[in-house]
Design an enzyme around this catalytic site. Structure first.
Site, PDB file in Angstrom:
ATOM      1  N   HIS A 358       6.040  -7.639 -13.094  1.00 13.47           N
ATOM      2  CA  HIS A 358       5.681  -6.779 -12.083  1.00 13.47           C
ATOM      3  C   HIS A 358       6.663  -5.568 -11.631  1.00 13.47           C
ATOM      4  O   HIS A 358       6.738  -5.060 -10.495  1.00 13.47           O
ATOM      5  CB  HIS A 358       5.203  -7.248 -10.768  1.00 13.47           C
ATOM      6  CG  HIS A 358       4.102  -8.063 -10.766  1.00 13.47           C
ATOM      7  ND1 HIS A 358       2.626  -7.609 -10.563  1.00 13.47           N
ATOM      8  CD2 HIS A 358       3.698  -9.224 -10.992  1.00 13.47           C
ATOM      9  CE1 HIS A 358       1.860  -8.462 -10.546  1.00 13.47           C
ATOM     10  NE2 HIS A 358       2.400  -9.545 -10.963  1.00 13.47           N
ATOM     11  N   LYS A 550       3.034   2.517   1.720  1.00 14.81           N
ATOM     12  CA  LYS A 550       3.703   1.404   0.418  1.00 14.81           C
ATOM     13  C   LYS A 550       5.063   1.278   1.224  1.00 14.81           C
ATOM     14  O   LYS A 550       5.508   1.806   2.004  1.00 14.81           O
ATOM     15  CB  LYS A 550       3.930   2.267  -0.751  1.00 14.81           C
ATOM     16  CG  LYS A 550       4.454   3.640  -0.543  1.00 14.81           C
ATOM     17  CD  LYS A 550       4.614   4.089  -1.904  1.00 14.81           C
ATOM     18  CE  LYS A 550       3.150   4.970  -2.399  1.00 14.81           C
ATOM     19  NZ  LYS A 550       2.669   4.252  -3.605  1.00 14.81           N
ATOM     20  N   ARG A 551       5.453   0.017   0.642  1.00 18.10           N
ATOM     21  CA  ARG A 551       6.918  -0.387   1.084  1.00 18.10           C
ATOM     22  C   ARG A 551       7.877   0.670   0.909  1.00 18.10           C
ATOM     23  O   ARG A 551       7.552   1.608  -0.029  1.00 18.10           O
ATOM     24  CB  ARG A 551       6.995  -1.595   0.192  1.00 18.10           C
ATOM     25  CG  ARG A 551       6.679  -2.919   0.313  1.00 18.10           C
ATOM     26  CD  ARG A 551       6.966  -3.497   1.734  1.00 18.10           C
ATOM     27  NE  ARG A 551       8.240  -3.775   1.810  1.00 18.10           N
ATOM     28  CZ  ARG A 551       8.632  -5.278   1.998  1.00 18.10           C
ATOM     29  NH1 ARG A 551       7.773  -6.129   2.235  1.00 18.10           N
ATOM     30  NH2 ARG A 551       9.996  -5.425   2.166  1.00 18.10           N
ATOM     31  N   LYS A 556      10.451   4.912  -4.807  1.00 21.15           N
ATOM     32  CA  LYS A 556       9.085   5.219  -4.213  1.00 21.15           C
ATOM     33  C   LYS A 556       9.437   6.723  -3.691  1.00 21.15           C
ATOM     34  O   LYS A 556       8.518   7.410  -3.425  1.00 21.15           O
ATOM     35  CB  LYS A 556       8.432   4.490  -3.219  1.00 21.15           C
ATOM     36  CG  LYS A 556       7.966   2.949  -4.005  1.00 21.15           C
ATOM     37  CD  LYS A 556       7.374   2.111  -3.091  1.00 21.15           C
ATOM     38  CE  LYS A 556       7.270   0.808  -3.502  1.00 21.15           C
ATOM     39  NZ  LYS A 556       6.180   0.541  -4.299  1.00 21.15           N
ATOM     40  N   THR A 658      -0.802   0.284  -6.295  1.00 18.26           N
ATOM     41  CA  THR A 658      -2.315   0.055  -6.346  1.00 18.26           C
ATOM     42  C   THR A 658      -2.677   0.762  -5.283  1.00 18.26           C
ATOM     43  O   THR A 658      -4.057   1.028  -5.033  1.00 18.26           O
ATOM     44  CB  THR A 658      -2.482  -1.488  -6.051  1.00 18.26           C
ATOM     45  OG1 THR A 658      -1.438  -2.020  -5.081  1.00 18.26           O
ATOM     46  CG2 THR A 658      -2.085  -2.395  -7.326  1.00 18.26           C
ATOM     47  N   LYS A 662      -6.577   2.358  -4.647  1.00 16.52           N
ATOM     48  CA  LYS A 662      -7.465   2.346  -3.261  1.00 16.52           C
ATOM     49  C   LYS A 662      -7.812   3.962  -2.812  1.00 16.52           C
ATOM     50  O   LYS A 662      -8.842   3.955  -2.395  1.00 16.52           O
ATOM     51  CB  LYS A 662      -6.680   1.529  -2.350  1.00 16.52           C
ATOM     52  CG  LYS A 662      -6.286   0.096  -2.858  1.00 16.52           C
ATOM     53  CD  LYS A 662      -5.100  -0.710  -1.875  1.00 16.52           C
ATOM     54  CE  LYS A 662      -4.745  -1.917  -2.805  1.00 16.52           C
ATOM     55  NZ  LYS A 662      -3.411  -2.451  -2.165  1.00 16.52           N
TER      56      LYS A 662
HETATM   57  C1  NBG Z   1       4.923  -4.440  -7.573  1.00 20.12           C
HETATM   58  C2  NBG Z   1       5.076  -3.244  -8.151  1.00 20.12           C
HETATM   59  C3  NBG Z   1       4.014  -2.226  -8.223  1.00 20.12           C
HETATM   60  C4  NBG Z   1       2.753  -2.969  -8.593  1.00 20.12           C
HETATM   61  C5  NBG Z   1       2.719  -4.434  -7.796  1.00 20.12           C
HETATM   62  C6  NBG Z   1       1.571  -5.311  -8.359  1.00 20.12           C
HETATM   63  C7  NBG Z   1       6.633  -6.355  -7.318  1.00 20.12           C
HETATM   64  C8  NBG Z   1       7.642  -7.132  -7.753  1.00 20.12           C
HETATM   65  N1  NBG Z   1       6.184  -5.492  -7.966  1.00 20.12           N
HETATM   66  O1  NBG Z   1       4.192  -1.023  -8.938  1.00 20.12           O
HETATM   67  O2  NBG Z   1       6.261  -2.588  -7.465  1.00 20.12           O
HETATM   68  O3  NBG Z   1       1.527  -2.494  -8.322  1.00 20.12           O
HETATM   69  O4  NBG Z   1       3.823  -5.255  -8.159  1.00 20.12           O
HETATM   70  O5  NBG Z   1       1.428  -5.339  -9.769  1.00 20.12           O
HETATM   71  O6  NBG Z   1       6.164  -6.512  -6.003  1.00 20.12           O
END
Ligand code: NBG
Length: 814
Positions: A358, A550-551, A556, A658, A662
């Site tokens: 991921h 988002k985080r 980002k 994601t 959404k």
């Molecule tokens: C995160 C990515 C995102 C991705 C999500 C789900 C981790 C390690 N990765 O871009 O930063 O959408 O995983 O796949 O949390």
């Protein structure tokens, strides 16, 4: 595909069940029930309806003995359960009537439903969306995870800075789970090993902890399948309580052994990007996989003998590297405990596991020091060395005399402290590896895992992420769901999201557009109401709702968003209103507690919010709401209101994202870079319905590789300079602002300065289109009509076809 009609319960029946549950499980009556009593009783009532389906599902599984998909994930962001389960059982309306008949406000009861925040961000929410789709598609599946006592911290702001508070989510009990204390597993740590014949060994652990499972139900939508997610909690052995110490008044010491064991599942690590070198985290990882593998073997043995059929009946998907220690654990079980030959055990293991990566950030790929693994899991360390040795021998045979290749591929990182590269272990020990968006999967094979793509080309796949349309439309956005259902003639599209394509013609229908706008406006009103009551910020429900959720992470680039807000503020102040439309800027997101750079950006966003919101001159045009404690529940409120989706990471860094999906599926237009799944969103919705800006991944990498001078952008761009200066000396100055600006002007790892002008100009284009509400709405509708691909049902179909070879097993009709 079995279709279940909604449960045929009348309000009177539900009322009867609820009153019964109040009496039997809470020992109380309607008259004396507390709101918590009512909530718990309602939850049990809904749960009962799911239990019937669950039983039928397990019967179907028992009879067919199918191949099961087991999803191993350290994180699940399941979201609130009550609203979802009411809708999935078709009891939402009758339950509302039943509560009203009892004189209870349904909203008060719903508010008591606590979200299990057992994850950090996208990765954990993805796990939940995949489970939802697995059940909806009738795929036999179990999600395995950890039942953390404390989920992701609750976020508050004090003096504009993030403060973390513990999330004791089960304080009043969790009505959705079924504890199974008798299904305990024993998990060893530390200790010693003794060598045996043929690669075998014996491990005598120095500490043993018990894992106790409980499961929550995962219903499919519009089908009879109910799967489960099984979560493990660490418990001390029985009689660990030291009565004699307690008797001597040494109360702390009396519970010491209990505390030590139970620490393992105490907290979720609040980090989603960098590796925390903590033994406890590694303990959690092993705890999860040791318990889960045992459980899988137990389940397998209910209907199967021997080991030959194991890879046919079991596929285990490793969600990122956190559960990868499962690979040597299965080898240990097969070789040491079951006495299989190494080769045979290895062949079984490799056919069981598949791995999803991921990330692209090298620092997010976990590695563990060899000394730590050797201390905590001595036998596993031996097995990893053996796996590595055999793998490198194999490579050596195919590519003799290439030490550099071996060094790149090795599971063990040499040079300095020896470390175990968990991603390498995952690739070597599995039959498939996938990235989570087309670009990400390509970049994985070109950069991060390139050495492996050379030697194992058939290993690599792409499975683009998806989201549950049930969670993010049906549950989160009932207004838009109703509007779409009215147009498409029923709600079947929620199980077949490609049918959204039928909305295409609606974009040209003025009456439909008016209804669409009305739904959006109502959602913005609800968000405004929430923002007002929680933060005191007044949002204009007619303003463009511009959302970044988002985080907080540097890649980002929330800082880019903030810089542009400052630009807007300064334009308004100097009366330069050409590119300005009324906007509500909404932020949501947490930062890892130790991630200071991200926290500085967050601080800046809050400072900007304070200054902007207090200025009557800009009030008609600009408001900034940073809604604290972003989670699934908050997402369900923000996303339906959004008009603009900010997906502005430096290209080549976001694996998928994601929230982009959404938001697009809720009718927001995207402003974004060519990163992660943005690329596929743009391909599908059409370039003309997407606000693209900035460098692509290749351009960004090239700029990064050369002599990059962020300060030159500052010097040449008047608006950028004014914005930056307002942070160092102007109205947005704060403690830490100098460091933030120093980072940007000095190094600017994520090329914020280089993309600033393109972003700002693109935002002007956003404003231009927004002024034409008909055009905006046409684009929004097209975004929705063309985003059916991003359903997690499609993601699961891809996994089933390309990786799992799993097929649906629908339960018998009710
Ligand atoms: C995160 C990515 C995102 C991705 C999500 C789900 C981790 C390690 N990765 O871009 O930063 O959408 O995983 O796949 O949390």
């Amino acid at each position: 595909m079995t279709h279940v009609s909604p449960v045929c319960a009348t309000p009177t029946e539900i009322e009867f069940e609820l009153v019964g549950n109040l009496a039997r499980s809470r020992g109380t009556t309607v008259e004396s029930a507390s709101p918590e009593d009512l909530y718990q009783a309602l939850a049990l009532t809904v749960r009962d309806h799911l239990v019937d389906r669950y039983i039928r599902t397990t019967q179907a599984h028992y009879e067919t003995n199918p191949r099961f998909v087991y999803y191993f994930s350290a994180e699940y962001m399941l979201g609130r359960q009550l609203g979802q389960n009411l809708l999935y059982t078709g009891t939402a309306d009758v339950a509302r009537s039943a509560l009203e008949a009892l004189g209870v406000d349904p909203a008060d009861v719903a508010a008591l439903d606590v979200e299990p925040g057992l994850g950090n961000g996208g990765l954990g929410r993805l796990a939940a969306c995949l489970l939802d789709a697995l059940a909806t598609l009738d795929i036999p599946a179990v999600g395995y995870g950890i039942r953390y006592d404390f989920g992701i911290f609750k976020q508050e702001f004090r003096e504009e800075a993030q403060v973390e508070r513990p999330d004791d989510w089960t304080y009043y009990g969790n009505p959705w789970e079924f504890p199974a204390p008798d299904d305990q597993q024993r998990v060893g740590f530390y200790g010693t090993t003794e060598p045996g014949e043929g690669g075998r060994g014996t491990w005598t652990p120095g500490e043993v902890v018990r894992g106790e499972p409980s499961h929550m139900l995962v219903p499919g939508y519009g089908t009879g399948t109910v799967n489960i997610v099984r979560l493990w909690r660490a418990r001390a052995a029985r009689e660990s309580f030291d009565l004699s110490r307690f008797g001597a008044g040494r109360y702390g010491e009396a519970v010491e052994a209990i505390v030590r064991s139970e620490t393992i599942s105490k907290v979720l690590y609040p980090d989603d990007s960098t590796e925390l070198g903590r033994e406890l985290r590694l303990k959690q990882q092993y705890f999860l996989v040791a318990c889960s593998l045992r459980d899988i073997i137990r389940r397998y043995r209910l209907r199967n003998d021997g080991w030959d059929a194991f890879p046919d009946k079991v596929v285990i998907q490793l969600n990122d590297t956190h559960p990868v220690i499962a690979i040597p654990e299965l080898m240990r079980i097969l070789v040491d405990e079951e006495g299989l030959e190494w080769e045979r055990a290895w062949s079984i293991t490799q056919r069981v596991f598949a791995y999803t990566c991921h990330t692209l950030l090298p620092e997010a790929l976990e590695t563990w020091p060899v000394w730590l693994l050797r201390r905590l899991l001595p036998r596993h360390m031996e097995i990893i060395f053996l796996i590595n040795h055999r793998f490198l021998q194999q490579v050596e045979r195919l590519h003799p005399g290439e030490p550099e290749r071996l060094r790149l591929l090795s599971i063990i990182e040499e040079g300095g402290e020896q470390r175990v590269r968990m991603a390498h272990l995952a690739v070597v020990g599995s039959f498939a590896v996938n990235g989570v968006a087309a670009l990400h999967s390509r970049l994985l094979t070109e950069t991060t895992l390139r050495a492996f793509a050379d030697v194992l080309p058939h290993h690599f796949h792409n499975v683009t992420n998806g989201i549950s349309p049930r969670r993010f439309l049906l549950v989160a956005n009932p207004g838009l769901t109703r509007l779409i259902s009215a147009r498409l003639g029923g709600s079947e599209w929620l199980r077949d999201l490609d049918r959204l394509a039928e909305l295409e013609s609606a974009a040209g229908d003025p009456e439909f557009r008016a209804r669409w706008q009305a739904v959006k406006r109502r959602n913005r009103q609800e968000l405004a109401h929430y923002a007002q009551t929680t933060t005191g910020v007044t949002l204009d429900p007619d303003a463009l709702c511009d959302v970044m959720i988002k985080r907080f992470h540097e890649y980002k680039r929330q800082v880019l968003r903030v810089l542009h807000v400052i630009v807007l503020y300064q334009r308004i102040k100097r009366g330069d209103l050409a590119g300005v439309v009324p906007r509500s800027i909404v932020f949501g997101g947490k930062a890892a507690p130790g991630y200071h750079a991200a926290k500085r950006v967050m601080r800046l966003a809050n400072v900007v919010a304070r200054v902007v919101n207090a200025d009557p001159e800009v009030a008609p045009y600009l408001k900034v709401a940073f809604l604290p404690d972003y989670n699934v529940t908050r997402a369900e409120l923000i996303i339906p209101a959004a008009d603009l989706s900010e997906q502005i990471s430096m290209a080549g860094k976001e694996a998928s994202g994601t929230s982009n999906m959404k938001l697009a599926l809720n009718g927001a237009l995207t402003i974004g870079t060519l990163d992660g799944a943005n690329v596929e969103i743009r391909e599908r919705v059409g370039a003309e319905n997407f606000f693209l800006f900035g460098m692509d991944a290749a351009e960004a990498a090239a700029l990064r590789a050369g002599p990059y001078q962020p300060r030159s952008y500052y010097e040449q761009d008047f608006e950028l300079r004014a914005a930056i200066d307002a942070i160092t000396g102007g109205p947005f100055a704060f403690d830490g602002g100098d460091i933030l600006v120093g980072d940007l002007l000095g190094h600017d790892e994520y090329l914020t300065m280089a993309d600033f002008r393109a972003y700002t100009d693109c935002q002007d284009e956003v404003a231009r289109v927004w002024r034409d509400q008909d055009e905006w709405t046409r684009r929004a509708i097209r975004n929705v009509a063309r985003s059916g691909f991003f359903s997690s049902d499609r993601t699961i179909r891809d996994y089933c076809r390309d990786i799992w070879r799993a097929v649906p097993v629908p339960p018998k009709p009710e």
